[in-house]
Motif scaffolding. Sequence first.
Motif, mmCIF file in Angstrom:
data_model
loop_
_atom_site.group_PDB
_atom_site.id
_atom_site.type_symbol
_atom_site.label_atom_id
_atom_site.label_comp_id
_atom_site.label_asym_id
_atom_site.label_seq_id
_atom_site.Cartn_x
_atom_site.Cartn_y
_atom_site.Cartn_z
ATOM 1 N N GLY A 186 0.766 -3.926 -10.223
ATOM 2 C CA GLY A 186 -0.685 -4.024 -10.173
ATOM 3 C C GLY A 186 -1.241 -4.128 -8.770
ATOM 4 N N TRP A 187 -0.410 -3.895 -7.752
ATOM 5 C CA TRP A 187 -0.877 -3.985 -6.366
ATOM 6 C C TRP A 187 -1.763 -2.788 -6.022
ATOM 7 C CZ3 TRP A 187 4.790 -5.022 -4.516
ATOM 8 C CH2 TRP A 187 5.152 -6.332 -4.869
ATOM 9 N N SER A 188 -2.792 -3.046 -5.241
ATOM 10 C CA SER A 188 -3.770 -2.013 -4.915
ATOM 11 C C SER A 188 -3.132 -0.850 -4.156
ATOM 12 C CB SER A 188 -4.897 -2.611 -4.068
ATOM 13 O OG SER A 188 -5.798 -1.617 -3.649
ATOM 14 N N THR A 189 -3.585 0.356 -4.486
ATOM 15 C CA THR A 189 -3.134 1.555 -3.764
ATOM 16 C C THR A 189 -4.225 2.134 -2.885
ATOM 17 O OG1 THR A 189 -3.772 2.927 -5.664
ATOM 18 C CG2 THR A 189 -1.479 2.184 -5.568
ATOM 19 N N ILE A 196 1.178 -9.026 -2.186
ATOM 20 C CA ILE A 196 2.457 -8.452 -1.749
ATOM 21 C C ILE A 196 3.229 -9.424 -0.862
ATOM 22 C CG2 ILE A 196 3.535 -6.538 -0.503
ATOM 23 C CD1 ILE A 196 1.110 -4.815 -1.399
ATOM 24 N N PRO A 197 2.666 -9.902 0.275
ATOM 25 C CA PRO A 197 3.434 -10.879 1.072
ATOM 26 C C PRO A 197 3.654 -12.189 0.330
ATOM 27 C CG PRO A 197 1.189 -10.667 1.908
ATOM 28 C CD PRO A 197 1.391 -9.548 0.929
ATOM 29 N N HIS A 198 2.711 -12.553 -0.548
ATOM 30 C CA HIS A 198 2.871 -13.756 -1.361
ATOM 31 C C HIS A 198 4.109 -13.625 -2.254
ATOM 32 C CE1 HIS A 198 1.722 -17.270 -3.655
ATOM 33 N NE2 HIS A 198 1.574 -16.571 -4.783
ATOM 34 N N ALA A 247 6.226 -11.065 7.508
ATOM 35 C CA ALA A 247 5.205 -10.928 8.550
ATOM 36 C C ALA A 247 4.591 -9.535 8.533
ATOM 37 C CB ALA A 247 5.830 -11.223 9.911
ATOM 38 N N LEU A 248 5.420 -8.512 8.352
ATOM 39 C CA LEU A 248 4.931 -7.129 8.361
ATOM 40 C C LEU A 248 3.998 -6.859 7.183
ATOM 41 C CD1 LEU A 248 4.967 -4.266 9.511
ATOM 42 C CD2 LEU A 248 7.072 -3.834 8.222
ATOM 43 N N THR A 249 4.388 -7.290 5.988
ATOM 44 C CA THR A 249 3.541 -7.040 4.813
ATOM 45 C C THR A 249 2.248 -7.862 4.875
ATOM 46 O OG1 THR A 249 4.849 -8.689 3.586
ATOM 47 C CG2 THR A 249 5.437 -6.370 3.287
ATOM 48 N N THR A 250 2.304 -9.043 5.486
ATOM 49 C CA THR A 250 1.085 -9.837 5.657
ATOM 50 C C THR A 250 0.120 -9.137 6.606
ATOM 51 O OG1 THR A 250 2.341 -11.887 5.317
ATOM 52 C CG2 THR A 250 0.172 -12.091 6.332
ATOM 53 N N GLN A 257 -4.799 -2.433 4.331
ATOM 54 C CA GLN A 257 -4.008 -1.209 4.191
ATOM 55 C C GLN A 257 -3.071 -1.314 2.991
ATOM 56 O OE1 GLN A 257 -0.345 0.374 6.732
ATOM 57 N NE2 GLN A 257 -2.232 0.288 7.906
ATOM 58 N N PRO A 258 -3.083 -0.320 2.093
ATOM 59 C CA PRO A 258 -2.185 -0.365 0.932
ATOM 60 C C PRO A 258 -0.726 -0.219 1.342
ATOM 61 C CG PRO A 258 -3.349 1.734 1.015
ATOM 62 C CD PRO A 258 -3.965 0.868 2.078
ATOM 63 N N LEU A 259 0.142 -0.824 0.558
ATOM 64 C CA LEU A 259 1.574 -0.781 0.851
ATOM 65 C C LEU A 259 2.103 0.640 0.873
ATOM 66 C CD1 LEU A 259 4.241 -2.481 1.143
ATOM 67 C CD2 LEU A 259 4.473 -2.257 -1.339
ATOM 68 N N VAL A 260 1.586 1.479 -0.020
ATOM 69 C CA VAL A 260 2.136 2.828 -0.185
ATOM 70 C C VAL A 260 1.544 3.837 0.806
ATOM 71 C CG1 VAL A 260 2.731 2.519 -2.608
ATOM 72 C CG2 VAL A 260 0.418 3.279 -1.999
#
Length: 309
Positions: A186-189, A196-198, A247-250, A257-260
């Motif tokens: 369910g993470w935003s695209t 995500i970092p959580h 740290a990077l995903t945070t 910015q979306p992960l993908v």
Amino acid sequence: MALWALVSAVGLAVDDRVLVGAPIWAKPFKFFVSFAAYGLTLAWMLAQTTWGRRTGWWAGNVVVLTSLVEMVIITGQVIRGKRSHFNAETPFDASLYTVMGLTIVVLWAATLVIAALLLRTRLADRATAWAIRGGVLIALVGAGLGFLMAQPTAEQRAAGNLDTADVIGAHSVGVPDGGPAMALTGWSTTGGDLRIPHFVGMHALQLIPLFLIALVLLAPRIARLGDARVRLRLIRVATAGYAGLVALTTWQALRGQPLVHPDAPTLMAAGVLLPAVAAGVWAALRTAPEPESVRTKTEPASDSKEFTA
């Protein structure tokens, strides 16, 4: 938590309601599974402590109580068809959300107490000690990142009237919650997502010790892994690399910015982190195996006078 996860799975199958762009029972299902893993791992870690066991017992029970309160509220709001997080629609909803916030603070503090006990515990195997301590400390950071979601977003501040707003806080950064999202998570695209970092940070509690368990299981087949020094160095590399990933995903999420869809700076940072971890693994595996200990045998003395007092 495991039993309630099964109930939530049934809810996913029979209840077709959707809330904020996701099946309404998806949130409790994910939270129940996460809390089950969290509790099981903390229980195992507390079993390793050799100091302050009574304090650890109390801290563990606080974790149990606060997580139960959290899940009762989340499940109750699902039954009502309401949001549990960020909900200020009515005074009752706002009060429930306030209680949830307080219980999470207490849960985090109890986990901090457990982390302090683990830091003081002396374990015979240094790799195990490093995996437990590294895992719980990164998990504390990951849990703490959840507090960022409770703050009003830039858009909510700009709109003003937070005292009368129905929603205060959000998972997403730069876009509204409930937009296009990844399957399952369910993470935003389309924007940043602080879940995500959580998520990544909190599950260091399981993943780093599991990595050590994998090394131990592979040791009979891979001679290098039979060396305790190699396992210790690999765990140190894994812990440092995992902290870098959090740290990077945070950083990526806070920039909206979306992960993908990483941009050039994110790819450059990943391009530094991955080779650094690979170099650390290579250096750890180059460590020479420890020589086998040689037991010296003392021959019985021929002169009995040597044993005369």
